[in-house]
Design a protein around this motif. Structure first.
Motif, PDB file in Angstrom:
ATOM      1  N   ASN A  51       0.830  -1.206   0.000  1.00  0.00           N
ATOM      2  CA  ASN A  51       0.000   0.000   0.000  1.00  0.00           C
ATOM      3  C   ASN A  51       0.859   1.249   0.000  1.00  0.00           C
ATOM      4  O   ASN A  51       1.978   1.265   0.513  1.00  0.00           O
ATOM      5  N   GLU A  52       0.322   2.272  -0.594  1.00  0.00           N
ATOM      6  CA  GLU A  52       1.056   3.518  -0.779  1.00  0.00           C
ATOM      7  C   GLU A  52       1.382   4.183   0.562  1.00  0.00           C
ATOM      8  O   GLU A  52       2.469   4.739   0.738  1.00  0.00           O
ATOM      9  N   ASP A  53       0.469   4.139   1.512  1.00  0.00           N
ATOM     10  CA  ASP A  53       0.702   4.793   2.798  1.00  0.00           C
ATOM     11  C   ASP A  53       1.948   4.242   3.487  1.00  0.00           C
ATOM     12  O   ASP A  53       2.763   5.006   4.014  1.00  0.00           O
ATOM     13  N   TYR A  54       2.105   2.954   3.485  1.00  0.00           N
ATOM     14  CA  TYR A  54       3.288   2.335   4.092  1.00  0.00           C
ATOM     15  C   TYR A  54       4.550   2.782   3.351  1.00  0.00           C
ATOM     16  O   TYR A  54       5.562   3.139   3.961  1.00  0.00           O
ATOM     17  N   VAL A  56       4.984   5.546   1.687  1.00  0.00           N
ATOM     18  CA  VAL A  56       5.209   6.958   2.012  1.00  0.00           C
ATOM     19  C   VAL A  56       5.935   7.075   3.351  1.00  0.00           C
ATOM     20  O   VAL A  56       6.907   7.834   3.481  1.00  0.00           O
ATOM     21  N   ARG A  57       5.471   6.337   4.334  1.00  0.00           N
ATOM     22  CA  ARG A  57       6.100   6.420   5.658  1.00  0.00           C
ATOM     23  C   ARG A  57       7.574   6.027   5.604  1.00  0.00           C
ATOM     24  O   ARG A  57       8.416   6.670   6.236  1.00  0.00           O
ATOM     25  N   THR A  94      -1.691  -2.483   8.425  1.00  0.00           N
ATOM     26  CA  THR A  94      -1.451  -2.042   7.049  1.00  0.00           C
ATOM     27  C   THR A  94       0.023  -2.126   6.649  1.00  0.00           C
ATOM     28  O   THR A  94       0.395  -1.669   5.578  1.00  0.00           O
TER      29      THR A  94
END
Length: 126
Positions: A51-54, A56-57, A94
């Protein structure tokens, strides 16, 4: 079909993300945006994330302090091929990734569909 799967002319693909620093990104660019570079000896596993959020972090919170900039890339891989790699939960709900052994990366690259693209970038403040 899940949110990360799309239909292509070749069949079903899965969208993956990879947080990366400037050195790895330069090697991806040198490939024509079509392949991930071989792992270094101290990197036995290639870790694309689900996933993109992971991504990004990791790019923002790890790559930027380590190398001054971090990038989030997105790419498609043949879903049938990916079935050989179980999804690994590396932390919270996630925090999902695949573990591709370094010796299988060339084969993994042959199953990329389309180009690797940069979708986000982060830089250290001057």
């Amino acid at each position: 079909m899940t949110r990360t799967e799309t239909e292509t002319l070749r069949g079903r693909t899965t969208t993956l993300w990879r947080p990366t620093g400037p050195e790895e990104l330069a090697l991806v660019e040198a490939s024509g945006w079509t392949a991930w570079p071989p792992r270094l000896p101290e990197q036995p596993i290639f870790y694309p994330v689900l996933n993109e959020d992971y991504a990004v972090r990791i790019a923002r919170d790890w790559n930027v302090p380590a190398s001054g900039s971090g990038y989030v890339t997105r790419f498609e891989v043949d879903t049938a091929f990916l079935a050989r790699y179980p999804v690994r939960q590396a932390g919270g709900e996630t925090i999902l990734e695949l573990w591709v052994p370094a010796e299988e990366l060339a084969e993994f690259n042959r199953h990329l569909v389309g180009r690797i693209e940069v979708v986000r970038e982060f830089h250290a403040r001057a």
